[in-house]
Scaffold this motif. Sequence first.
Motif, PDB file in Angstrom:
ATOM      1  N   LEU A 384       0.836  -1.214   0.000  1.00 50.25           N
ATOM      2  CA  LEU A 384       0.000   0.000   0.000  1.00 50.25           C
ATOM      3  C   LEU A 384       0.868   1.261   0.000  1.00 50.25           C
ATOM      4  N   THR A 385       1.936   1.231   0.789  1.00 50.88           N
ATOM      5  CA  THR A 385       2.862   2.364   0.801  1.00 50.88           C
ATOM      6  C   THR A 385       3.387   2.620  -0.607  1.00 50.88           C
ATOM      7  N   ARG A 386       3.725   1.547  -1.274  1.00 47.79           N
ATOM      8  CA  ARG A 386       4.238   1.648  -2.651  1.00 47.79           C
ATOM      9  C   ARG A 386       3.139   2.184  -3.593  1.00 47.79           C
ATOM     10  N   VAL A 387       1.899   1.760  -3.377  1.00 48.36           N
ATOM     11  CA  VAL A 387       0.790   2.227  -4.214  1.00 48.36           C
ATOM     12  C   VAL A 387       0.640   3.750  -4.088  1.00 48.36           C
ATOM     13  N   TYR A 388       0.718   4.250  -2.852  1.00 54.52           N
ATOM     14  CA  TYR A 388       0.635   5.709  -2.645  1.00 54.52           C
ATOM     15  C   TYR A 388       1.794   6.421  -3.347  1.00 54.52           C
ATOM     16  N   GLU A 389       2.991   5.839  -3.248  1.00 55.87           N
ATOM     17  CA  GLU A 389       4.164   6.435  -3.914  1.00 55.87           C
ATOM     18  C   GLU A 389       3.970   6.480  -5.422  1.00 55.87           C
ATOM     19  N   ILE A 390       3.476   5.376  -5.975  1.00 54.25           N
ATOM     20  CA  ILE A 390       3.285   5.287  -7.432  1.00 54.25           C
ATOM     21  C   ILE A 390       2.315   6.370  -7.894  1.00 54.25           C
ATOM     22  N   ALA A 391       1.208   6.536  -7.148  1.00 52.74           N
ATOM     23  CA  ALA A 391       0.229   7.559  -7.525  1.00 52.74           C
ATOM     24  C   ALA A 391       0.878   8.944  -7.504  1.00 52.74           C
ATOM     25  N   GLU A 392       1.680   9.164  -6.464  1.00 47.89           N
ATOM     26  CA  GLU A 392       2.331  10.474  -6.351  1.00 47.89           C
ATOM     27  C   GLU A 392       3.313  10.702  -7.499  1.00 47.89           C
ATOM     28  N   GLU A 393       4.072   9.655  -7.823  1.00 51.58           N
ATOM     29  CA  GLU A 393       5.042   9.760  -8.922  1.00 51.58           C
ATOM     30  C   GLU A 393       4.355  10.129 -10.238  1.00 51.58           C
ATOM     31  N   HIS A 394       3.101   9.685 -10.392  1.00 50.40           N
ATOM     32  CA  HIS A 394       2.384   9.950 -11.640  1.00 50.40           C
ATOM     33  C   HIS A 394       1.374  11.078 -11.497  1.00 50.40           C
ATOM     34  N   ASP A 395       1.487  11.796 -10.365  1.00 49.63           N
ATOM     35  CA  ASP A 395       0.619  12.945 -10.119  1.00 49.63           C
ATOM     36  C   ASP A 395      -0.862  12.571 -10.265  1.00 49.63           C
ATOM     37  N   LEU A 396      -1.232  11.466  -9.593  1.00 45.42           N
ATOM     38  CA  LEU A 396      -2.616  10.989  -9.658  1.00 45.42           C
ATOM     39  C   LEU A 396      -3.166  10.836  -8.243  1.00 45.42           C
ATOM     40  N   LEU A 397      -4.479  10.882  -8.135  1.00 46.44           N
ATOM     41  CA  LEU A 397      -5.125  10.628  -6.854  1.00 46.44           C
ATOM     42  C   LEU A 397      -5.510   9.149  -6.805  1.00 46.44           C
ATOM     43  N   VAL A 398      -5.104   8.483  -5.718  1.00 47.39           N
ATOM     44  CA  VAL A 398      -5.477   7.074  -5.565  1.00 47.39           C
ATOM     45  C   VAL A 398      -6.296   6.904  -4.296  1.00 47.39           C
ATOM     46  N   LEU A 399      -7.338   6.078  -4.392  1.00 43.73           N
ATOM     47  CA  LEU A 399      -8.165   5.738  -3.236  1.00 43.73           C
ATOM     48  C   LEU A 399      -8.137   4.220  -3.106  1.00 43.73           C
ATOM     49  N   ASN A 400      -8.166   3.742  -1.867  1.00 40.79           N
ATOM     50  CA  ASN A 400      -8.095   2.298  -1.672  1.00 40.79           C
ATOM     51  C   ASN A 400      -9.292   1.791  -0.892  1.00 40.79           C
ATOM     52  N   VAL A 401     -10.025   0.913  -1.519  1.00 43.27           N
ATOM     53  CA  VAL A 401     -11.143   0.242  -0.862  1.00 43.27           C
ATOM     54  C   VAL A 401     -11.071  -1.192  -1.346  1.00 43.27           C
ATOM     55  N   PHE A 402     -10.831  -2.139  -0.423  1.00 44.97           N
ATOM     56  CA  PHE A 402     -10.477  -3.475  -0.924  1.00 44.97           C
ATOM     57  C   PHE A 402     -10.732  -4.571   0.099  1.00 44.97           C
ATOM     58  N   HIS A 403     -10.574  -5.807  -0.428  1.00 40.27           N
ATOM     59  CA  HIS A 403     -10.824  -7.008   0.365  1.00 40.27           C
ATOM     60  C   HIS A 403      -9.538  -7.365   1.121  1.00 40.27           C
ATOM     61  N   ALA A 404      -9.316  -6.693   2.241  1.00 42.54           N
ATOM     62  CA  ALA A 404      -8.047  -6.836   2.962  1.00 42.54           C
ATOM     63  C   ALA A 404      -7.850  -8.253   3.483  1.00 42.54           C
ATOM     64  N   GLY A 405      -8.936  -8.912   3.835  1.00 41.80           N
ATOM     65  CA  GLY A 405      -8.844 -10.244   4.442  1.00 41.80           C
ATOM     66  C   GLY A 405      -8.133 -11.245   3.559  1.00 41.80           C
ATOM     67  N   ASP A 406      -8.314 -11.155   2.265  1.00 44.33           N
ATOM     68  CA  ASP A 406      -7.591 -12.072   1.387  1.00 44.33           C
ATOM     69  C   ASP A 406      -6.530 -11.358   0.548  1.00 44.33           C
ATOM     70  N   GLY A 407      -6.142 -10.167   0.957  1.00 40.74           N
ATOM     71  CA  GLY A 407      -5.036  -9.476   0.291  1.00 40.74           C
ATOM     72  C   GLY A 407      -5.376  -8.979  -1.107  1.00 40.74           C
ATOM     73  N   ASN A 408      -6.663  -8.847  -1.393  1.00 38.60           N
ATOM     74  CA  ASN A 408      -7.104  -8.452  -2.743  1.00 38.60           C
ATOM     75  C   ASN A 408      -7.210  -6.926  -2.827  1.00 38.60           C
ATOM     76  N   LEU A 409      -6.169  -6.311  -3.402  1.00 40.79           N
ATOM     77  CA  LEU A 409      -6.111  -4.849  -3.509  1.00 40.79           C
ATOM     78  C   LEU A 409      -7.010  -4.333  -4.636  1.00 40.79           C
ATOM     79  N   HIS A 410      -7.593  -3.161  -4.413  1.00 42.71           N
ATOM     80  CA  HIS A 410      -8.349  -2.475  -5.458  1.00 42.71           C
ATOM     81  C   HIS A 410      -7.977  -0.993  -5.506  1.00 42.71           C
ATOM     82  N   PRO A 411      -6.724  -0.661  -5.852  1.00 43.27           N
ATOM     83  CA  PRO A 411      -6.389   0.763  -5.955  1.00 43.27           C
ATOM     84  C   PRO A 411      -7.245   1.416  -7.045  1.00 43.27           C
ATOM     85  N   LEU A 412      -7.798   2.549  -6.692  1.00 44.29           N
ATOM     86  CA  LEU A 412      -8.741   3.232  -7.578  1.00 44.29           C
ATOM     87  C   LEU A 412      -8.095   4.552  -7.982  1.00 44.29           C
ATOM     88  N   LEU A 413      -7.697   4.636  -9.241  1.00 40.48           N
ATOM     89  CA  LEU A 413      -7.095   5.873  -9.731  1.00 40.48           C
ATOM     90  C   LEU A 413      -8.214   6.719 -10.325  1.00 40.48           C
TER      91      LEU A 413
END
Lengths: 522, 310
Positions: A384-413
């Motif tokens: 997740l830390t890396r996901v936030y960094e990636i969004a910042e590197e590309h000057d994008l807004l990212v929101l995260n809402v996901f199935h944490a219990g099974d590690g299923n990420l859903h980064p929303l750009l």
Amino acid sequence: VTGLRSFDARLGGVRMRHGARHRSRPRGEAERERADPLVVALCAALAPDRVRTGPVDITLYSRDASVIDEGHAGIVCFPLDATELRSCVRLSAEHGRAFVARGAGTGLAGGAVPCGDPVVIVTSRMNQVLEVDLANGIAWVEPGVVNLDLTRHLAPYGVHFAPDPSSQQSCTIGGNVANNSGGPHCLAYGVTSAHVVALEVVLPDGSLALLGDLRPDPDGLDLRGLFVGSEGTMGIASRIAVRLTTNPPAVRTILAAFSTVADAAATVSGIIAEGVVPAAIEMMDAPIVAAVEAYVHAGYPTDAAAVLLVEVDGLPDGVAEECRLIEEVARRHDARSVRVAADETERLLLWKGRKTAFGAVARLKPNYYLHDTVIPRTRLVEVLTRVYEIAEEHDLLVLNVFHAGDGNLHPLLVYDAREPGIMARVHHAGAAIVAASLAAGGVLSGEHGIGLEKREFMRWQFTDDDLWAQDAVRRAFDPDNIANPGKVLPTGASCADMVHLAAAERARVGSNDPAMADGMWL
Amino acid sequence: VTALDLAEFVDETRGADPITCAGGRTQWHVGGELSTPCRVVRPPAGIVSYEPAEMTVRLGAGTSLDELHHTLAGAGQTTALEGAPGATVGGVLAVGHDGVRTRRVGRVRDVLLQARVVLADGRVITAGGPTVKNVTGFDLCRVLVGSLGALGFVGEVIVRTRPLPRATRWLAGVADPLPVAEALYRPAAVLWDGITTWVLLEGYERDVEAQASVLAALGLAAAAPPDMSRFAVRSSLSPTDLLAHARRAAPGSFLAEVGVGVVHTASSWGRHDALAPSVARLQQRIKTAFDPTNRLNPGRLDSTSVGVTS
């Protein structure tokens, strides 16, 4: 109706999906039919008003809910039953034409995007629950039955269909089968494959086959298991025997708020370490909580860095015990608040917040690109830390809402597609998120599938020999490669017009990135 | 985490001769006789890595179920796999038969997350992925489970674990199984031999206690599990067909898994059914693609399983 809302949003100005069904046929269409013998044959097998070649239908059915807009439908058909469905496939095969099955078109990986003018076979009018067989624990349904409609239909019997994707108000069971769909409650109950007992399918040559049956040890290979998740490349399901899940006698939903994402993630691992597998563990970060709260006023704490929505179900004493354990684990990881929904109304409101999250982001930016990868759940914080960094590197807004219990990420750009050059940034960020997930020991997709979106990424996860084996089973079902060609496996050349358009897009954005030059995100 | 070194296993399988892959041979009869004499190879054994917080374990397919479950128990976990003493993980997956607790723990076919498979031509492929949720590409793991080693020999697997139940209790009594099953929420097993109904309850202690008192009202009390050793044959029917057939059968001559459709008997209830032509064609194409010279467990996939004559 979140799913439909976002679907329509993706179509931009074209909002005629329902009206189009009842419109009178434009004059030019009759001439087109005469020119194409397949259209004539389809009109004879179905009915002329359910075989469409007009520009509005072609435009509508050339896209799904993904960001991919390079598809082009040739003919759009609306079969009413299995016989008509079979005719559509058989006639396509006889005319050497590819076909693409489509349910509600809510797929996010481009699985229903037609490549190379195929026949698009829309199953949404095959929407009957054919039989509820409680004694055998199954229901036979047609592929066009909407997921939530099925669960509503089953409610009087005290059972439900467990897979519950966020698009469940509009997505179909046939689409769930094609994508092996998930949803929040798959943590405890498993994805669609665990809930499909048998399938009657129309194979790409037009023949019918029953894959699996009601016996627990069916004969031969588990072709049912192979078909589920094959994204329309092995045929089209005409009838589906879904497993019925008994409604749990007790359900409790817990909302825990944290000051850091790390604390929330540690709570997820901590719950599992206690030997508790909740029905669902969903995580939402601060940006998405803010968007949701403004949208549905569910009482989510907007000052928290992350919230967990945890649901436990089962017999009452176990549910109470698990609630206690989860609260204890959350407190141990410095939860700033832990709240158990007091009643069903509050519980449903909390879930409404979660399930309308994708609708809520429309208030931030007009477009979004929803990603779907899975990582080992113990590495949530790092990725997740890396996901936030990636969004910042590309000057994008990212929101995260996901199935944490099974590690299923859903980064929303989220973005505005009218902004010049934005799509290149969105795609680059997406590719970086996929790469970060794989580097952490994860996989390309947890529930959305590969479609067109990720087929070139398949080489990142699999060797040539692995892909050969996957293609071998596909070829067994579809030796002529006419069932949804160009999907799932990295076959580049089979979607010529897409490659062409991709090249044009690359020229337009002026990218000289070698990864993009390989068309890797298309 | 390092993967198992499969080199030795791959070397063993090399050649053009017919070969078979042996585990604990506890279900060796399933799928019938091999059609030609085969050289026997054995997959590697041993647990490679176990991450309780991920609820996954990576191990050699030749590892015994006993060893696996002993290791998992140390972290309060188990799997949905069941087998006779000596059964191996690879063998249980290759046969694909669910254990008696399937109503609660799910199906064997949903347990396999990733497999490293040696193909007939010596190539090694990876099917599936290491995470508990994954829809990347076609689901080769599902088709490997129950394939009787006819498509490739599985060398290493990652399987899904689950928490050990806090409490486990067998009950039995003379009762009709249907009202018993209907009175319960997700029992691990409901078994019936025509006279006695056995129930396996799993869960939190107080829930098990509460369900047991429901069963007491129906005439069931704490008991030993049924003796399944006298039933060598397993048949599979739809749950309703099974019950209809069982009600006509001699009491005590069978043990039926109520709501599942599996029945254990001394001699077969069934007859052989051929696969439907369209399904047989698909299966044959897959087999031919993976094993064109039919050297892997020849004959096993040709045999059909046993249905029932009603």
